[in-house]
Design an enzyme around this catalytic site. Structure first.
Site, PDB file in Angstrom:
ATOM      1  N   ASP A   1     -24.605 -42.012  26.222  1.00 64.13           N
ATOM      2  CA  ASP A   1     -23.174 -42.359  26.475  1.00 64.13           C
ATOM      3  C   ASP A   1     -22.415 -41.625  25.471  1.00 64.13           C
ATOM      4  O   ASP A   1     -22.950 -41.162  24.375  1.00 64.13           O
ATOM      5  CB  ASP A   1     -23.086 -43.987  26.257  1.00 64.13           C
ATOM      6  CG  ASP A   1     -21.795 -44.421  26.220  1.00 64.13           C
ATOM      7  OD1 ASP A   1     -20.882 -43.976  27.142  1.00 64.13           O
ATOM      8  OD2 ASP A   1     -21.347 -45.049  25.415  1.00 64.13           O
TER       9      ASP A   1
ATOM     10  N   ASP B   1     -18.618 -42.601  24.387  1.00 63.21           N
ATOM     11  CA  ASP B   1     -17.711 -42.996  23.436  1.00 63.21           C
ATOM     12  C   ASP B   1     -18.662 -44.437  22.705  1.00 63.21           C
ATOM     13  O   ASP B   1     -19.079 -45.442  23.443  1.00 63.21           O
ATOM     14  CB  ASP B   1     -16.463 -43.952  24.208  1.00 63.21           C
ATOM     15  CG  ASP B   1     -15.755 -42.750  24.794  1.00 63.21           C
ATOM     16  OD1 ASP B   1     -15.378 -41.800  24.031  1.00 63.21           O
ATOM     17  OD2 ASP B   1     -14.945 -42.837  25.740  1.00 63.21           O
TER      18      ASP B   1
END
Ligand code: B16
Ligand code: MG
Length: 224
Positions: A9, A11
């Site tokens: 991922d 953020d």
């Protein structure tokens, strides 16, 4: 036995842009008379821009008074503020443990992918000088459903030419952990509040190839 790929991922895992998203949304929300705090922001992690706005409007009981055209405008304004704030990102903004892990994965011949629902992901990787460290970055614009739907992780696997069950996914949001689990990848959660992660670590600083290798061998022997 090694995983074929590790899919990250963005953020909250590669860099901490959650606070920048929050500041931009807070300004937009304030303009329409809605107060949001960091607790609301937790529910926006891994969630697309339009769905984030819908949740903010629901929080302020304002869904009925903001039509589709206004929503588009609000999303555009939020993104302009957010993109402006991205100017402060540089390689020092990479979270602890990430650069070392990416280098170690390369050395092990393990592919690396990015599964972010942010349309700004390529711009952020470029600001961090990490573009070349990823073998494939899934295109959020081509994925209609945001996390917890597994679509973005499946797109990353397809781009890398690997099977989800041969991969590890790393996430900091509950919606992201649910997405990883839904496509049969082994899930690593960053953060104490996450539920359902196969491995949970307090911070990205705890990530290393040695830690992931031990996890993979244990997970695999349990799964088979
Ligand atoms: P944008 P991730 C997500 O990224 C963020 O966590 C979420 O807060 C944001 O709304 C979403 O990207 C869309 O971002 O507005 O830049 O397209 O966690 O999937 O890397
Ligand atoms: Mg995240």
């Amino acid at each position: 036995m090694k995983p074929q790929a590790v899919i990250f991922d963005l953020d909250g895992v590669v860099t901490d842009t959650a606070h920048l998203h929050f500041l931009a949304w807070q300004r937009i929300a304030r303009d329409i008379g809605i107060d949001i705090d960091e607790k609301i922001n937790e529910q926006l992690k891994g969630i697309s821009r339009s769905e984030s706005l819908r949740r903010i409007l629901a929080h302020g009981r304002a869904e009925a008074r903001v039509d589709e055209a206004q929503r588009l405008q609000l999303c555009e304004r939020k993104n302009a503020l957010y993109v402006e704030s991205l100017a402060q990102l540089n390689p020092d903004s990479i979270l602890p443990g990430i650069a070392g892990l990416l280098t170690a994965l390369r050395a092990q011949g393990i592919r690396t992918g990015l599964a972010s629902v942010s349309l700004n992901a390529p711009r952020i990787l470029a600001a961090l000088n990490l573009t070349a460290q990823f073998d494939f970055c899934a295109d959020a614009a081509k994925v209609a459903r945001s996390k917890p739907d597994p679509a973005i992780f499946i797109a990353a696997c397809e781009g890398l030419g690997v099977k989800p069950e041969q991969c590890i996914g790393i996430e900091d949001a509950q919606a992201g952990i649910d997405a990883i689990n839904a496509c049969g990848m082994a899930s690593v959660g960053i953060g104490e509040q996450l539920s359902g992660a196969d491995l949970r670590l307090a911070s990205t600083a705890d990530l290393s190839w040695a830690r992931l290798e031990t996890f993979w061998l244990t997970h695999h022997s349990v799964a088979v």
